[in-house]
Scaffold this active site. Structure first.
Site, PDB file in Angstrom:
ATOM      1  N   ARG A 121       0.841  -1.207  -0.014  1.00 29.00           N
ATOM      2  CA  ARG A 121       0.109  -0.149  -0.133  1.00 29.00           C
ATOM      3  C   ARG A 121       0.993   1.162  -0.031  1.00 29.00           C
ATOM      4  O   ARG A 121       1.815   1.526   0.838  1.00 29.00           O
ATOM      5  CB  ARG A 121      -0.904  -0.044   1.293  1.00 29.00           C
ATOM      6  CG  ARG A 121      -1.753   1.367   1.537  1.00 29.00           C
ATOM      7  CD  ARG A 121      -2.694   1.702   0.147  1.00 29.00           C
ATOM      8  NE  ARG A 121      -3.496   2.587   0.603  1.00 29.00           N
ATOM      9  CZ  ARG A 121      -3.398   3.812   0.217  1.00 29.00           C
ATOM     10  NH1 ARG A 121      -2.166   4.071  -0.431  1.00 29.00           N
ATOM     11  NH2 ARG A 121      -4.109   4.997   0.566  1.00 29.00           N
ATOM     12  N   HIS A 124       1.921   6.973   1.609  1.00 24.31           N
ATOM     13  CA  HIS A 124       0.761   8.029   1.597  1.00 24.31           C
ATOM     14  C   HIS A 124       0.463   8.673   3.168  1.00 24.31           C
ATOM     15  O   HIS A 124       1.254   8.127   4.090  1.00 24.31           O
ATOM     16  CB  HIS A 124      -0.325   7.311   0.994  1.00 24.31           C
ATOM     17  CG  HIS A 124      -0.803   6.374   2.029  1.00 24.31           C
ATOM     18  ND1 HIS A 124      -0.330   4.926   2.272  1.00 24.31           N
ATOM     19  CD2 HIS A 124      -2.043   6.381   2.902  1.00 24.31           C
ATOM     20  CE1 HIS A 124      -1.094   4.460   3.133  1.00 24.31           C
ATOM     21  NE2 HIS A 124      -1.990   5.047   3.609  1.00 24.31           N
ATOM     22  N   HIS A 126      -2.925  11.049   5.550  1.00 21.26           N
ATOM     23  CA  HIS A 126      -4.431  11.295   5.344  1.00 21.26           C
ATOM     24  C   HIS A 126      -4.660  12.486   6.019  1.00 21.26           C
ATOM     25  O   HIS A 126      -3.809  12.895   7.095  1.00 21.26           O
ATOM     26  CB  HIS A 126      -5.149  10.021   6.089  1.00 21.26           C
ATOM     27  CG  HIS A 126      -4.999   8.775   5.768  1.00 21.26           C
ATOM     28  ND1 HIS A 126      -5.540   8.250   4.286  1.00 21.26           N
ATOM     29  CD2 HIS A 126      -4.259   7.950   6.058  1.00 21.26           C
ATOM     30  CE1 HIS A 126      -5.038   6.899   4.465  1.00 21.26           C
ATOM     31  NE2 HIS A 126      -4.250   6.578   5.241  1.00 21.26           N
ATOM     32  N   GLU A 130      -5.455   7.244  11.326  1.00 22.06           N
ATOM     33  CA  GLU A 130      -5.598   5.661  10.939  1.00 22.06           C
ATOM     34  C   GLU A 130      -5.470   4.830  12.307  1.00 22.06           C
ATOM     35  O   GLU A 130      -4.271   4.631  12.741  1.00 22.06           O
ATOM     36  CB  GLU A 130      -4.780   5.580   9.806  1.00 22.06           C
ATOM     37  CG  GLU A 130      -4.879   3.976   9.328  1.00 22.06           C
ATOM     38  CD  GLU A 130      -3.843   3.997   8.055  1.00 22.06           C
ATOM     39  OE1 GLU A 130      -4.008   4.678   7.189  1.00 22.06           O
ATOM     40  OE2 GLU A 130      -3.512   2.644   7.886  1.00 22.06           O
ATOM     41  N   HIS A 169       2.900   7.145   5.871  1.00 21.04           N
ATOM     42  CA  HIS A 169       3.144   5.700   6.103  1.00 21.04           C
ATOM     43  C   HIS A 169       2.927   4.867   5.140  1.00 21.04           C
ATOM     44  O   HIS A 169       2.646   5.501   3.901  1.00 21.04           O
ATOM     45  CB  HIS A 169       2.110   5.365   7.424  1.00 21.04           C
ATOM     46  CG  HIS A 169       0.894   5.576   7.009  1.00 21.04           C
ATOM     47  ND1 HIS A 169       0.139   6.769   7.409  1.00 21.04           N
ATOM     48  CD2 HIS A 169      -0.240   4.756   6.222  1.00 21.04           C
ATOM     49  CE1 HIS A 169      -1.218   6.817   6.818  1.00 21.04           C
ATOM     50  NE2 HIS A 169      -1.579   5.620   6.481  1.00 21.04           N
ATOM     51  N   GLU A 192     -10.634   5.733   1.688  1.00 20.36           N
ATOM     52  CA  GLU A 192      -9.216   5.004   1.409  1.00 20.36           C
ATOM     53  C   GLU A 192      -8.911   5.054  -0.203  1.00 20.36           C
ATOM     54  O   GLU A 192      -7.730   4.989  -0.332  1.00 20.36           O
ATOM     55  CB  GLU A 192      -9.249   3.545   1.905  1.00 20.36           C
ATOM     56  CG  GLU A 192      -8.241   2.674   1.519  1.00 20.36           C
ATOM     57  CD  GLU A 192      -6.895   3.256   2.358  1.00 20.36           C
ATOM     58  OE1 GLU A 192      -6.830   4.030   3.090  1.00 20.36           O
ATOM     59  OE2 GLU A 192      -5.759   2.662   1.981  1.00 20.36           O
TER      60      GLU A 192
END
Ligand code: MN
Ligand code: MN
Length: 415
Positions: A121, A124, A126, A130, A169, A192
């Site tokens: 993943r 990125h 946010h 999270e 992360h 997401e």
């Protein structure tokens, strides 16, 4: 002079009952006109001749035929990952249930993700914090805190991670078969599928700015991806200690772990009926906006009648079969059924209980947008209130009230 109603309100045993109690309908069947299948006497009343999906309907016996004590109409408190569309890419997939899908879920948005061994993943961040719980396999997480201190760890089934809003992360499946996990964002709108991605920012920055920013020639960036990666297949990373050494450079490691072994932590409550494990900012220091309780209930047991004064509860059902009833003003009471992969939601301060109605262990995790886990137990309240006062409310004698649990047991066995 006593009126006839006053006389009726004093029972033969001398206990004072209210006029309402004296006029109540039968026990377990309080409403007028009566509700529930037990009161449906007309021929064919309980048949459902219309079009229907039997397979889907059978998952919801409590919605098909609610208990006679259910009343009113409450917002839907059931959702599921089982029918949430997956975004599948090479390296893994994810599906989500946000407030757009599940109107009641204003405080938390949920994501279920799978990463293959080596599946990444991408790097990125946010606008929301999270929180996540691993439900299968192993994953390597990397994060940088706001003081510029790096952190790398491997997480396994039952472990949590927490990344504050804005903390950049990555996640990568490791081991023989990668991993699966559930993420909660502390904002029902968080999505997401639309996050701040390192590949997007590189592709949408002029090459000469990238050259200046990183102090290397613009040609360095000639082969960057022009579309974002989100999830992609990578190579399984090497030794954790080597990764830790590679990121440390000239700075200290982050002072507090961004991961927590909830599944293997010491239970806060434990009995023959199961156990409850809690992780919040008191034991999982970095988790300043999300608290969680992992609940395991043996067959026939009940997660006792309680409520949470400081946050809504977002639930993820990990295994087993559950039936939950939520109580609100009105009165309103609604019972719903939950299976593995389903999501439940209880608004702050609404009374609720969860029964294990299957023949295997029930396990679910309750997630709260709050720094501390808080609950109020109904039996704990009523056993720490003057007994005569409680007795007059419920028309139950004090000796019986003295037998009720007075230690907020969390779980109670099949009676
Ligand atoms: Mn993330
Ligand atoms: Mn609860």
């Amino acid at each position: 002079m006593f009126s006839r109603r006053d006389m009726l309100a004093v029972s033969a045993a001398g206990a004072i009952v209210t006029a309402n109690a004296a006029h109540a309908a039968s026990f377990g069947n309080p409403d007028q006109p009566p509700q529930g299948a037990i009161n449906a006497k007309a021929p064919g009343n309980l048949r459902d001749p219309g079009p229907q999906s039997e397979a889907l309907g059978k998952q919801f016996p409590s919605a098909q035929f609610p208990p006679a004590t259910d009343i009113g109409g409450m917002p839907m408190d059931w959702a599921s990952f089982n029918n949430a569309p997956k975004r599948v890419q090479n390296g893994g997939w994810a599906r989500q249930v946000t407030v757009e899908d599940f109107a009641i879920s204003k405080e938390i948005s949920g994501v279920n993700m799978r990463l293959t061994a080596g599946g990444i993943r991408e790097l990125h961040w946010h606008q929301a914090a999270e929180w996540a719980i691993m439900t299968y396999g192993s994953c390597r997480v990397t994060v940088l805190d706001a003081a510029g201190q790096p952190y790398v760890a491997d997480v396994n089934e039952g472990d949590l991670w927490y990344f504050p809003a804005g903390a950049p992360h990555s996640l990568q499946g490791i081991g023989s078969d990668g991993c699966e996990f559930v993420i909660c964002f502390d904002d029902g709108h968080a999505n997401e599928f639309n996050t701040l991605l390192v590949s997007d920012w590189f592709a949408h920055t002029p090459p000469e700015i990238l050259a200046k920013n990183f102090g290397v020639p613009a040609e360095t960036f000639a082969k960057i991806p022009l579309q974002n990666l989100w999830i992609f297949q990578g190579t399984v990373p090497g030794d954790l200690l080597a990764d830790r050494a590679a990121v440390s450079k000239n700075v200290a490691a982050a002072p507090y772990p961004f991961v927590f072994p909830l599944g293997s932590s010491r239970p806060n409550k434990e009995s023959r009926t199961g156990n409850i494990r809690v992780a919040d900012s008191t034991n999982f220091n970095v988790a300043r906006t999300v608290a969680a309780a992992l609940v395991t209930v043996r067959p026939g047991g009940i997660r006792e009648m309680h409520w949470h004064p400081n946050a809504d509860e977002w639930q993820y059902y990990i295994k087993g079969k559950a039936r939950m009833t939520v109580f609100d003003t009105g009165p309103n009471a609604m019972t719903m059924d939950f299976n593995a992969g389903d999501i439940g939601y209880v608004r702050k301060n609404l009374g609720h209980y969860v029964e294990n109605v299957g023949d295997t262990d029930l396990q679910f995790v309750g997630v709260f947008r709050a720094p501390r886990y808080e609950e109020i137990s109904l039996s704990n309240w009523l056993t720490h209130t003057p007994p005569a006062l409680v007795a007059q409310h419920l028309n139950i004698d004090e000796a019986t009230i003295a037998k009720w649990p007075d230690n907020a047991p969390g779980l109670m066995p099949k009676s």
